[in-house]
Design an enzyme around this catalytic site. Sequence first.
Site, mmCIF file in Angstrom:
data_model
loop_
_atom_site.group_PDB
_atom_site.id
_atom_site.type_symbol
_atom_site.label_atom_id
_atom_site.label_comp_id
_atom_site.label_asym_id
_atom_site.label_seq_id
_atom_site.Cartn_x
_atom_site.Cartn_y
_atom_site.Cartn_z
ATOM 1 N N HIS A 66 25.310 9.999 29.584
ATOM 2 C CA HIS A 66 26.134 11.571 29.743
ATOM 3 C C HIS A 66 25.390 13.011 30.482
ATOM 4 O O HIS A 66 26.293 13.269 29.891
ATOM 5 C CB HIS A 66 27.422 11.350 29.159
ATOM 6 C CG HIS A 66 28.340 10.465 29.099
ATOM 7 N ND1 HIS A 66 29.775 9.856 30.147
ATOM 8 C CD2 HIS A 66 28.252 9.340 27.890
ATOM 9 C CE1 HIS A 66 30.168 8.819 29.380
ATOM 10 N NE2 HIS A 66 29.627 8.168 28.752
ATOM 11 N N LYS A 106 25.952 6.999 36.409
ATOM 12 C CA LYS A 106 26.481 8.513 36.397
ATOM 13 C C LYS A 106 26.319 9.986 37.033
ATOM 14 O O LYS A 106 26.725 9.857 38.146
ATOM 15 C CB LYS A 106 27.276 8.326 34.570
ATOM 16 C CG LYS A 106 28.142 7.265 33.984
ATOM 17 C CD LYS A 106 27.681 7.363 32.400
ATOM 18 C CE LYS A 106 28.886 6.122 32.628
ATOM 19 N NZ LYS A 106 28.506 5.456 30.797
ATOM 20 N N SER A 133 30.375 9.522 24.634
ATOM 21 C CA SER A 133 31.792 9.529 26.034
ATOM 22 C C SER A 133 32.850 9.748 26.017
ATOM 23 O O SER A 133 32.985 10.027 27.075
ATOM 24 C CB SER A 133 31.268 8.473 26.185
ATOM 25 O OG SER A 133 31.431 7.482 25.510
HETATM 26 C C1 LIG Z 1 28.889 4.431 30.471
HETATM 27 C C2 LIG Z 1 27.866 3.593 28.814
HETATM 28 C C3 LIG Z 1 26.741 1.972 29.462
HETATM 29 C C4 LIG Z 1 26.916 1.507 29.865
HETATM 30 O O1 LIG Z 1 26.562 1.850 31.525
HETATM 31 P P1 LIG Z 1 26.458 1.089 32.907
HETATM 32 O O2 LIG Z 1 25.625 1.516 33.603
HETATM 33 O O3 LIG Z 1 27.750 1.990 32.990
HETATM 34 O O4 LIG Z 1 26.791 -0.320 32.051
HETATM 35 C C5 LIG Z 1 26.130 3.114 28.072
HETATM 36 N N1 LIG Z 1 26.512 3.834 27.089
HETATM 37 C C6 LIG Z 1 27.030 5.411 26.644
HETATM 38 C C7 LIG Z 1 27.347 5.995 25.900
HETATM 39 C C8 LIG Z 1 28.126 4.565 28.151
HETATM 40 O O5 LIG Z 1 28.696 5.746 28.420
#
Ligand SMILES: *Cc1c(COP(=O)(O)O)cnc(C)c1O
Length: 393
Positions: A213, A245, A185
């Site tokens: 992602h 996302k 990320s």
């Molecule tokens: C954003 C993210 C999460 C958390 O997801 P949410 O639904 O925002 O709580 C978990 N793992 C990764 C790699 C992320 O980028």
Amino acid sequence: MLILFDHPVMKDLRARIQVSQAQHLYRQPRISDSPQQPVMTIDGKTILNFCSNDYLGLANHPQVIHAFQQAANQYGVGSGAAHLINGHSRLHQQLEEALASFTGRERALLFSTGYMANLAVANALMDKDDIIFQDRLNHASLIDGALMSNAKLMRYAHNDSEHLRQRMQSNSSPDAMIMTDGVFSMDGDVAPLATLAQIAQQHQAWLMVDDAHGLGVLGKTGGGLVEALQLTPTDVPILMGTLGKAFGTAGAFVAGSHDLIEYLIQVARPFIYTTAQPPAIAGATLASLELVQSEHWRREHLQQLIHYFRQGATQLGLQLMDSNTPIQPIVVGESAKALQISRRLQALGLLVVAIRPPTVPNNTARLRVTFSAAHTREQVDQLLSGLSLACGE
Ligand SMILES: *Cc1c(COP(=O)(O)O)cnc(C)c1O
């Protein structure tokens, strides 16, 4: 009347906040008055944003909004209960089935957030005598899941399969699990999943991939890194994805075999002891899942923007990372410098946030540029000319 707390503990908090300010690590939310989209109103000003995770531009898509409204008309707003009480609506059920088929797995299970999905898996499957192996740059929620599980946590050097192999050879346990981000990320590079799958099979260990992602963005139909590398559910038995996302909505899911999902339903505390996400979110996600699968042009356009940006940034002499994903960090080093550049960009009408420790390792503070299919090439040009001004001495 304002009550001032002068308890010694409160003073201690204030002192700690002041330290974080002095170290340029203090953080604060910005206030948005617009939907998530390229041009936003933030803190009262119009700004061109390059920091969201809305990779496909679906967070404010008319069809997704319409599906959300229709579902709210039919189901109201709150789900009113956990999934195992009576909060599991038909829309949740349909979404789980659609996500299972999208990822080519027997079942999928919805979670209210990705953070909770990651806590759930480690907790449900790993015990005190087990070992969890994690990439050093994994998302905080994977790390926290391992810590909460009571299993031993061992981290290996970023994307270093040899280091992982060594660690697994010299540490045995009844059960072992390898957990990795699919797309990292804060760096934007991808995990060597084919090799990790081999190692997992050799050691009869679980492999879990958090593709927050990658899903929607990578692979021909948006199936993420697993699809892009043509891996099977046997290679990657536990796939976690988030919906906030590329899908543009909220929540997350774990996909896998029938038995895996049944077991999670029985024991995963972050699934059992929380309110189901609003049914309208599931309705909206069903609509965005359709768009993710059918509108290939979003992925193609995004790839073109990424390529265009990398060419332009390289010409400017900026230090890019080894990333072909919409996450394109520019490493600056010191937190103060990253903040300064971010502030200069903001003065030019560009929002690119500075990511600092502890989110990234010390001395690797960076500007985390992210792209969305909703951006235009002209907007990337604006970013590049802003960067050429802001990154100068
Ligand atoms: C954003 C993210 C999460 C958390 O997801 P949410 O639904 O925002 O709580 C978990 N793992 C990764 C790699 C992320 O980028």
